[in-house]
Design a protein around this motif. Structure first.
Motif, PDB file in Angstrom:
ATOM      1  N   PRO A 168      13.255  -6.168   0.934  1.00 13.65           N
ATOM      2  CA  PRO A 168      13.015  -7.491   0.877  1.00 13.65           C
ATOM      3  C   PRO A 168      12.122  -8.163   0.240  1.00 13.65           C
ATOM      4  CG  PRO A 168      12.232  -7.030   3.240  1.00 13.65           C
ATOM      5  CD  PRO A 168      13.288  -5.619   1.926  1.00 13.65           C
ATOM      6  N   MET A 169      11.961  -9.161  -0.716  1.00  8.54           N
ATOM      7  CA  MET A 169      10.253 -10.028  -1.214  1.00  8.54           C
ATOM      8  C   MET A 169       9.403 -10.277  -0.137  1.00  8.54           C
ATOM      9  SD  MET A 169      10.196 -10.622  -3.990  1.00  8.54           S
ATOM     10  CE  MET A 169      11.272 -11.891  -4.833  1.00  8.54           C
ATOM     11  N   THR A 170       9.234 -10.708   1.084  1.00  2.34           N
ATOM     12  CA  THR A 170       8.057 -10.459   2.185  1.00  2.34           C
ATOM     13  C   THR A 170       7.051  -9.049   2.082  1.00  2.34           C
ATOM     14  OG1 THR A 170       9.514  -9.648   3.672  1.00  2.34           O
ATOM     15  CG2 THR A 170       8.752 -11.845   3.730  1.00  2.34           C
ATOM     16  N   ASP A 171       8.201  -7.831   1.907  1.00  2.87           N
ATOM     17  CA  ASP A 171       7.532  -6.542   2.267  1.00  2.87           C
ATOM     18  C   ASP A 171       6.798  -5.665   0.641  1.00  2.87           C
ATOM     19  OD1 ASP A 171       8.245  -6.490   4.223  1.00  2.87           O
ATOM     20  OD2 ASP A 171      10.128  -4.166   4.224  1.00  2.87           O
ATOM     21  N   ILE A 172       7.518  -6.328  -0.342  1.00  2.00           N
ATOM     22  CA  ILE A 172       7.248  -6.503  -1.806  1.00  2.00           C
ATOM     23  C   ILE A 172       5.723  -7.229  -2.040  1.00  2.00           C
ATOM     24  CG2 ILE A 172       7.925  -6.923  -4.324  1.00  2.00           C
ATOM     25  CD1 ILE A 172      10.596  -6.278  -3.252  1.00  2.00           C
ATOM     26  N   ALA A 173       5.563  -8.425  -1.255  1.00  4.53           N
ATOM     27  CA  ALA A 173       4.169  -9.116  -1.336  1.00  4.53           C
ATOM     28  C   ALA A 173       3.764  -8.329  -0.727  1.00  4.53           C
ATOM     29  CB  ALA A 173       5.154 -10.892  -0.539  1.00  4.53           C
ATOM     30  N   GLU A 174       3.722  -8.110   0.291  1.00  3.84           N
ATOM     31  CA  GLU A 174       2.504  -6.959   1.205  1.00  3.84           C
ATOM     32  C   GLU A 174       2.618  -5.865   0.363  1.00  3.84           C
ATOM     33  OE1 GLU A 174       2.089  -4.677   4.981  1.00  3.84           O
ATOM     34  OE2 GLU A 174       3.660  -6.112   5.284  1.00  3.84           O
ATOM     35  N   LEU A 175       3.053  -5.739  -0.634  1.00  3.42           N
ATOM     36  CA  LEU A 175       2.822  -3.964  -1.280  1.00  3.42           C
ATOM     37  C   LEU A 175       1.894  -4.785  -2.463  1.00  3.42           C
ATOM     38  CD1 LEU A 175       3.385  -1.255  -2.012  1.00  3.42           C
ATOM     39  CD2 LEU A 175       5.342  -2.159  -3.295  1.00  3.42           C
TER      40      LEU A 175
END
Length: 305
Positions: free
Chosen positions: A265-272
């Protein structure tokens, strides 16, 4: 994986072409600008590699070279001649042959690697403009053993020849990059130089293994046992850019790869990528890549169709 292996994995290098070329007496081959990584080994004779940026060199039998995304360049033998385009040579090898008994014979293997189109910026970070490995360095090390295997495989028609050659050439690329040879046009900066410096190498491992961690110059310096100012100066001197700039670029590389190759999900990619919100990540992504994350994925999907 270590930083070098991570970047190679993201680049996904594939040897898409190789050919042995023979030229007689005085000759010149011209090459157009390229978006691939060019490689070559001089098998017999000698020649000159000429580039408009002045990073050319004299090559002797046994020498090996790599050039990423080269500008227009030439290979010249003897006294030189009117340049013949490399594509013409592939179609008509006899253009480089003497009509009678040649005075001199030059033979070399030429080829190229293609890398993942989404990570072109990594090529310049990893590979200097020119890597020239001298023949005596080649023959004395693992690179020589790999080249002998390539030559042996290329000279036969055994089952699986193309598969084996492709794997050998990809391994050849990795070995050439870590050969320790001083590259041309790099002034002692780049990822490989950073990895070779113990404290900076440790910091790079931390960044690559724990990308989302909220690193600062101070915390990285503390981890490697240096003062903040000394660490920042040494990092910039060896890698070529400040530590936080390198970390930001690496995180964005991971984000681009995750957008294209995962279902995160985009939230996980943002955190990455080191961001606490999708909106902040999207703004930064657009600033670096020119388009939003969604548009980036859409454009890449169209390119691959």
């Amino acid at each position: 994986m270590d930083p070098f292996s991570q970047i190679i994995a993201l680049l996904k290098p594939q040897a898409v072409f190789w050919r042995v070329i023979e030229a007689h007496d005085d000759w010149t081959i011209g090459f157009n600008p390229s978006t691939v990584v060019v490689f070559g080994q001089l098998i017999e004779g000698n020649c000159r590699v000429e580039r408009p940026d002045g990073l050319g060199f004299e090559a002797q039998a046994g020498d090996f070279m790599l050039m990423p995304l080269p500008p227009p360049w030439r290979i010249t033998g003897g006294r030189g001649a009117k340049p013949i385009d490399f594509k013409q040579v592939l179609d008509a090898p006899e253009l480089l042959h003497a009509s009678d008994q040649p005075r001199t014979v030059t033979r070399f293997m030429a080829g190229n690697f293609e890398c993942d189109a989404g990570n072109e910026d990594l090529i310049a970070k990893l590979i200097p403009p020119v890597v020239h490995v001298r023949g005596h360095e080649v023959s004395a090390g693992r690179l020589g053993a790999l080249l002998r295997l390539v030559g042996d495989e290329a000279a036969t028609e055994r089952p699986g020849r193309s598969l084996i050659l492709g794997r050998l050439l990809e391994t050849l690329l990795v070995e050439a990059l870590r050969s320790g040879t001083t590259p041309l046009g790099q002034d002692g900066q780049g990822l490989m130089n950073g990895l070779a410096e113990p404290k900076i190498g440790r910091a790079l491992h931390l960044m690559h293994q724990n990308g989302p961690t909220p690193w600062t110059v101070a915390t990285l310096a503390r981890e490697v046992g240096m003062s903040r100012s000394a660490f920042a100066a040494l990092f910039a001197r060896t890698v070529g850019l400040p530590p936080m700039d390198y970390l930001a670029q690496w995180r964005m590389t991971l984000a681009r790869n995750a957008l294209l190759s995962s279902s995160l999900p985009m939230t996980d990619i943002a955190e990455l990528a080191g961001y606490q919100s999708v909106s902040a990540f999207s703004t930064a992504f657009r600033r670096v890549n020119g388009v939003s994350p969604t548009a980036y994925v859409r454009e890449r999907q169209v390119e691959m169709e």
